[in-house]
Scaffold this motif. Sequence first.
Motif, PDB file in Angstrom:
ATOM      1  N   LEU A  79       0.027   2.272   8.176  1.00  0.00           N
ATOM      2  CA  LEU A  79       0.985   2.924   7.280  1.00  0.00           C
ATOM      3  C   LEU A  79       0.301   4.004   6.446  1.00  0.00           C
ATOM      4  O   LEU A  79       0.734   4.340   5.357  1.00  0.00           O
TER       5      LEU A  79
ATOM      6  N   GLU B  43      -2.883   0.898   4.420  1.00  0.00           N
ATOM      7  CA  GLU B  43      -2.058   1.934   3.779  1.00  0.00           C
ATOM      8  C   GLU B  43      -2.846   2.618   2.680  1.00  0.00           C
ATOM      9  O   GLU B  43      -3.706   2.015   2.055  1.00  0.00           O
TER      10      GLU B  43
ATOM     11  N   LEU C 171       5.173   1.184  -1.471  1.00  0.00           N
ATOM     12  CA  LEU C 171       5.540   0.116  -0.535  1.00  0.00           C
ATOM     13  C   LEU C 171       6.293  -1.006  -1.240  1.00  0.00           C
ATOM     14  O   LEU C 171       7.220  -1.595  -0.673  1.00  0.00           O
TER      15      LEU C 171
ATOM     16  N   LEU D 296       7.634  -3.927   0.938  1.00  0.00           N
ATOM     17  CA  LEU D 296       6.545  -3.958   1.909  1.00  0.00           C
ATOM     18  C   LEU D 296       5.188  -4.187   1.253  1.00  0.00           C
ATOM     19  O   LEU D 296       4.154  -3.861   1.823  1.00  0.00           O
ATOM     20  N   ASP D 297       5.180  -4.733   0.047  1.00  0.00           N
ATOM     21  CA  ASP D 297       3.931  -5.085  -0.612  1.00  0.00           C
ATOM     22  C   ASP D 297       3.373  -6.364   0.008  1.00  0.00           C
ATOM     23  O   ASP D 297       4.064  -7.083   0.734  1.00  0.00           O
TER      24      ASP D 297
ATOM     25  N   SER E 169      -5.018  -1.805   0.774  1.00  0.00           N
ATOM     26  CA  SER E 169      -4.420  -0.677   0.051  1.00  0.00           C
ATOM     27  C   SER E 169      -5.571   0.146  -0.512  1.00  0.00           C
ATOM     28  O   SER E 169      -6.316  -0.332  -1.368  1.00  0.00           O
TER      29      SER E 169
END
Length: 773
Positions: free
Chosen positions: A391, A482, A489, A494-495, A510
């Motif tokens: 992502l 991501e 997110l 989407l976390d 992340s």
Amino acid sequence: MLSRVGSNSGPLTDLVVLEVSARAAGAYCGRLLSLLGATVVRVEAPLVLDVPAALDDIVANSLNRGKQTVEFDSADLAEIARRCSVVVVDSRDDDAADGKFTAITRAVQEICPPRTPVVDLGGLRQTLDNTAAAVPFAPIIATAASGLAWGIGSPDSEPLSLPFDLADYLTGTEGAAAAALALLRSVGEVDDVGQHWDVTAADVLSYYVGQIGSNFLPYDRPWRRDGPRATLSGGSYPAAMFPCQDGWVSIMCRTQREYDGLLDGLGRPEWTRSAKFTDPRVVARLHADEADKHLTAWTSARTRDEVFAVGRQYGFPVAPVLTIAESLSEEQFAHRGFFESGPNQMVLPGSPYHLYRTEASEKDRTRVSGWPAAEAQSSKQPLAGLRVLDLSWVWSGPMVTATLRDLGAEVVKVEHRSRADPARLRGRALRNGVPVEGPELEVTPYFNQLNRAKRSVAIDMGSTEGAALIGRLAAESDVVVENMRPGVLARRGLDYESLSQTNPGLVMVSMSMLGQTGPLSGIRGYAPVMSGLAGLDSLVGYDSDRLIGTYNPALGDPNGAGHALVALLSALVGRQRTGQGCYIDLSQVEALLSVLTGPIIQTQVDGHVPVPANRHQRLPLHGTFACAGTDNWVSIAARTERELSAVGAVVNAPHTASSSSITALVREWTVDRDADAVANVMRAQGVPAARVVGYEEALFGERASERGVGTVTSHRWLGEQMVVTVPWKVDGHGFTAGGAAPQLGEDTEAVLAEVLALRAADLAELRQRAVIE
């Protein structure tokens, strides 16, 4: 509910790493593995570091925090060698102690069991044969031989090296990632773990140059020194440091939206209304010098904080170029608790990682990973069977996932035409001066480099259905990567806390610029913004009045990617052992500060850090010298008094000559000699030396070919393009690219059918509602 994980319970807990180091490379490699929970036992030896002699012990102790030590002649060493999971060495072939530490390194290796993986952090190697004669090494040599130095400096002055052992720290980071992969294969009980992992400094830097260089040569933009900016702005204006009333700021726009934000922030003065300043790519190629004058006039009338505030208001990437002292007092790092207390009220770099786990019961662990697949039994595809959901965009995140793809993982990249990856927007490549034909989003070599062999799925993340579809893909993946701004997110469900509810074994990284929390966590930025905030760009130049920064190499991104890989692969080790996933919150600016240990300590003790140019604070001779011809240079370093005497003999220096006198004689001696001949003469005396090479030789020359730096891919629109691949080698082989980058949405139907079992009718309906393409 997420719970924070400390290093005492990190993913590498109870795994033993034996570190045999005399350089920052091995010491930093061990430091990262220790931060992630490994028990690191270091063979006691002095480190050769680019710091004043009075600070040697303080810096070494900082790098060795959390480690255990053992004497070389201790009876305990054999037992540690017998039970360790991996060995890290950085002086197997060559050292800065006239061979003494190389002998110790080889003796330690002799007592390790034959199947114990060894991560060998070399300097400059010419072939894949690990029995070949060593090339004498110092970090400045890697910078010269990799093509990196060719892109740092002013066109009328000598190329600049990376200061303060930075090349070694970067190599140590890559080595820690390779060590984590070796540990993963070991705990995964594959047949061929891989015994000799070769991570060589010149290869690491060439890997970085090759990636960013795909923004240059395919557009007829040379990879060369261009002062405190990227050459021709790196393709999109601006990309440079600009003076302010109280210092410098970095401004870097990579998209039309960011450039328009800059023009809005300037108030759209008369000069911006000219058609030639409309497109930032045209400005970069044809009008950068003129635009620089206007922008410099605007920044020079303001303070750094005033320019920074305008950037935040109008959404263009900008940051002050901080000194190291200013970075130490930045509120963002205090908020995250990055700096740790050291001796004498000093602060030291802490961990750039915040690790978290969810509390999950055994019954929640329903997904079975495909790793290791049958192909993963071979060290040629060590991650075969692993599925990665990508992502991320631009450089740092895609570099992580491209590396995983090189290593055999399946990588599914989620993107969408309405908000395309900026790497697709760098413009059409040129062939013989003519733009390549094809769709606008498919003709960018930079995207091909960073997304080689991935699968592209076009999903509208901004829609509720699209976000849900991505969540379902995450439920069937091992890893999510991501690098979006914090909160993006989470607003779409989407976390990690949400995704781990259906996939507790998920490992997610992340890798934002400044971490997920803190007063500056939401600012926009690219690599030069990171290096400005970390203080790195205040250290790269000819002196404090002629700063250059790191615009061409843009080290914030590859350094961040390397640090992300270490944590990601370590988290997979932990998952393999416990079944638990992990969330990794990485601050890329903190990762840069982590490799600046020496300057951070020096600024607190001495009150400032001098801009070194090509000087070294400990080695008796260290520099880059002009040779015969135009813009030909050679880098030379004498590490010991024996090596200095050898250099003195070559240039006919008196026996009583000082190091500064010998340096002056070297400068006179090289000026009418061929650079390669000079390097060969010095190497024959056991003295580190290398010609400063350009992009073409670093990526396509004989050494690059022998070392397998890249793979030629065949792209539908770009034709043949050589892409560089992960720079690690194992047991005499490297890793090749599995193919070219995909076209946008090329694999949408195939992936959704294979992974989510969607039928043709389902896909048609989703396409009709514009959820997918």
